[in-house]
Design an enzyme around this catalytic site. Sequence first.
Site, mmCIF file in Angstrom:
data_model
loop_
_atom_site.group_PDB
_atom_site.id
_atom_site.type_symbol
_atom_site.label_atom_id
_atom_site.label_comp_id
_atom_site.label_asym_id
_atom_site.label_seq_id
_atom_site.Cartn_x
_atom_site.Cartn_y
_atom_site.Cartn_z
ATOM 1 N N CYS A 54 17.957 101.132 16.939
ATOM 2 C CA CYS A 54 18.574 102.196 17.518
ATOM 3 C C CYS A 54 18.809 103.428 17.061
ATOM 4 C CB CYS A 54 19.738 101.928 18.311
ATOM 5 S SG CYS A 54 19.532 100.025 19.069
HETATM 6 N N1 SAJ Z 1 25.175 102.223 8.498
HETATM 7 C C1 SAJ Z 1 25.353 103.124 7.349
HETATM 8 N N2 SAJ Z 1 26.449 103.410 7.056
HETATM 9 C C2 SAJ Z 1 27.735 103.378 8.258
HETATM 10 C C3 SAJ Z 1 27.323 102.582 9.449
HETATM 11 C C4 SAJ Z 1 25.937 101.896 9.450
HETATM 12 O O1 SAJ Z 1 24.500 103.051 6.510
HETATM 13 O O2 SAJ Z 1 28.753 103.634 7.964
HETATM 14 C C5 SAJ Z 1 23.409 101.774 8.783
HETATM 15 C C6 SAJ Z 1 23.613 99.943 8.848
HETATM 16 O O3 SAJ Z 1 23.543 99.371 7.695
HETATM 17 C C7 SAJ Z 1 22.418 99.998 9.774
HETATM 18 C C8 SAJ Z 1 22.370 101.335 10.349
HETATM 19 O O4 SAJ Z 1 23.100 102.073 9.832
HETATM 20 O O5 SAJ Z 1 21.258 99.734 8.762
HETATM 21 C C9 SAJ Z 1 22.591 100.995 12.096
HETATM 22 O O6 SAJ Z 1 24.162 100.481 12.083
HETATM 23 P P1 SAJ Z 1 24.913 100.273 13.575
HETATM 24 O O7 SAJ Z 1 26.408 99.957 12.758
HETATM 25 O O8 SAJ Z 1 25.017 101.448 14.048
HETATM 26 O O9 SAJ Z 1 24.473 99.140 14.023
HETATM 27 P P2 SAJ Z 1 23.351 98.727 15.089
HETATM 28 O O10 SAJ Z 1 22.048 99.623 15.016
HETATM 29 O O11 SAJ Z 1 23.140 97.437 14.888
HETATM 30 O O12 SAJ Z 1 24.064 98.846 16.615
HETATM 31 C C10 SAJ Z 1 24.337 100.209 16.862
HETATM 32 C C11 SAJ Z 1 25.620 99.870 17.585
HETATM 33 N N3 SAJ Z 1 26.580 100.026 16.396
HETATM 34 C C12 SAJ Z 1 27.893 100.288 16.576
HETATM 35 O O13 SAJ Z 1 28.357 100.697 17.505
HETATM 36 C C13 SAJ Z 1 28.631 99.973 15.271
HETATM 37 C C14 SAJ Z 1 25.636 100.985 18.395
HETATM 38 O O14 SAJ Z 1 25.669 102.246 17.897
HETATM 39 C C15 SAJ Z 1 24.796 100.992 19.591
HETATM 40 O O15 SAJ Z 1 25.422 100.281 20.671
HETATM 41 C C16 SAJ Z 1 23.678 100.077 19.269
HETATM 42 O O16 SAJ Z 1 23.447 100.207 17.883
HETATM 43 C C17 SAJ Z 1 22.543 100.142 20.452
HETATM 44 O O17 SAJ Z 1 22.017 99.260 20.835
HETATM 45 O O18 SAJ Z 1 22.207 101.521 20.600
#
Ligand code: SAJ
Length: 440
Positions: free
Chosen positions: A276
């Site tokens: 996403c």
């Molecule tokens: N990441 C970072 N730094 C951060 C947070 C995340 O580098 O501070 C990286 C993670 O390691 C990962 C990517 O970003 O590679 C995405 O991480 P994410 O925490 O956004 O997790 P996703 O993509 O599994 O899930 C996200 C949901 N996550 C959260 O809200 C915490 C949300 O954004 C959405 O509901 C979901 O995608 C979706 O389905 O859209």
Amino acid sequence: MNMKEKLLKKIEEKQIIVGVVGLGYVGLPLAVEKAKAGFKTIGFDVQEEKVKMVNEGHNYIGDVVDNDLKELVKSGMLSATTDFSFIKDVDFIAICVPTPLDSHQQPDISYVKSSTESVAKYLSKDTMVVLESTTYPGTTEDLLKPILEKESGLKCGEDFYLGFSPERVDPGNIIYKTKNTPKVVGGIGKDATEVIAKMYRAVLGAEIHEVSSPAVAEMEKILENTYRNINIALVNELTMLCHKMGISMWEVVDAAKSKPYGFQAFYPGPGLGGHCIPLDPYYLDWKAREYGFHTSMIQASGMINDKMPEYCVERASKILSKDQKSMNGAKILVLGVAYKNDIDDYRESPALRVIELLEEEKADVDWFDPWIPEYKYKGQKHQSNLTEINEKILQEYDLVIITAAHSKFDYEMIRKNAKEVFDTRNAMKDIKNRENIELL
Ligand code: SAJ
């Protein structure tokens, strides 16, 4: 009774038959929740093996409780099929199919289009149709509505309701699951929004937030994910600056987090993974061009996040040269190929790019992930040649790079036995003796 009265009554009496198109990390948990709420649910998927596993009660999604699926299938409340003709029997259809990017980072809505066409062929009167897949604003009204009306001969708003309700799934999140995560609903017309919202309220134990149109709901989802993308890019960019200044960005973020309002902590990493965050903003970027508008922030954050794997390899090379070693021929162990910690999903994982870049520099790379024994990347299959890590194995490498902070790793053992550790996730934050640990 008119359509609205009929549907409200059927929701009340749990007589609605639910259809969920797409049995992936969004669709299967949703189908399970609908069935658990007492609505007979049919899952639709084009992949035979997914359908077979569901009908055998075999769970394949981490966020679904194995026993729930087994029980619901056994009781007949949940079944799956590849035969879309059963759409004629359902009163509520949620479309939860992937919305990836193509190789030019352009939206690929072929799955949305084909599943809508399959639904349209068998759409019957007095049905609710909801798209849950993240997409650009306008998809529901401009793409789905004409297909559904043309193929079925039915009229949107009179014979069926159509709306958008973005999925909110955070794989591995142990607090927020499908059941207790608030949801946004935007229908074409007030009645559609009211009835579709009531259907979600009958299933979910969380706030259902109604908006005035599908486009508002489509845009709010993109905002949610773009907000994360851009804020992660911000800390990634400042991490590169802080390294030059001899400051730890990890310490800076933790300090900023002490502010109880107006700040949300994001941490640097080897890049952006998942299905996403790295992709969704480009759906808006693409659509904006139709209005002669450039979403400069999305472009800028994409450049920064996409650069992180390369930046990590540059940093790894400097660590090796500190030990008079060249990248060429260096033995490197990459730990964690999942896109984030403690999950078995490697979609868009930056670790795969890091490994590819290291190999391009002629390093001798091994990788290990307790959750992932093999992965597919750019059409190639990659098998880990390690089934575990131990003291002896760790001592063989010139450098260990941590790209996913899995809690299964024994970080004290890694510190004690690795010559050098490059920690891109601050996974070793609790390790006191840090002389062979370098932080991103
Ligand atoms: N990441 C970072 N730094 C951060 C947070 C995340 O580098 O501070 C990286 C993670 O390691 C990962 C990517 O970003 O590679 C995405 O991480 P994410 O925490 O956004 O997790 P996703 O993509 O599994 O899930 C996200 C949901 N996550 C959260 O809200 C915490 C949300 O954004 C959405 O509901 C979901 O995608 C979706 O389905 O859209």
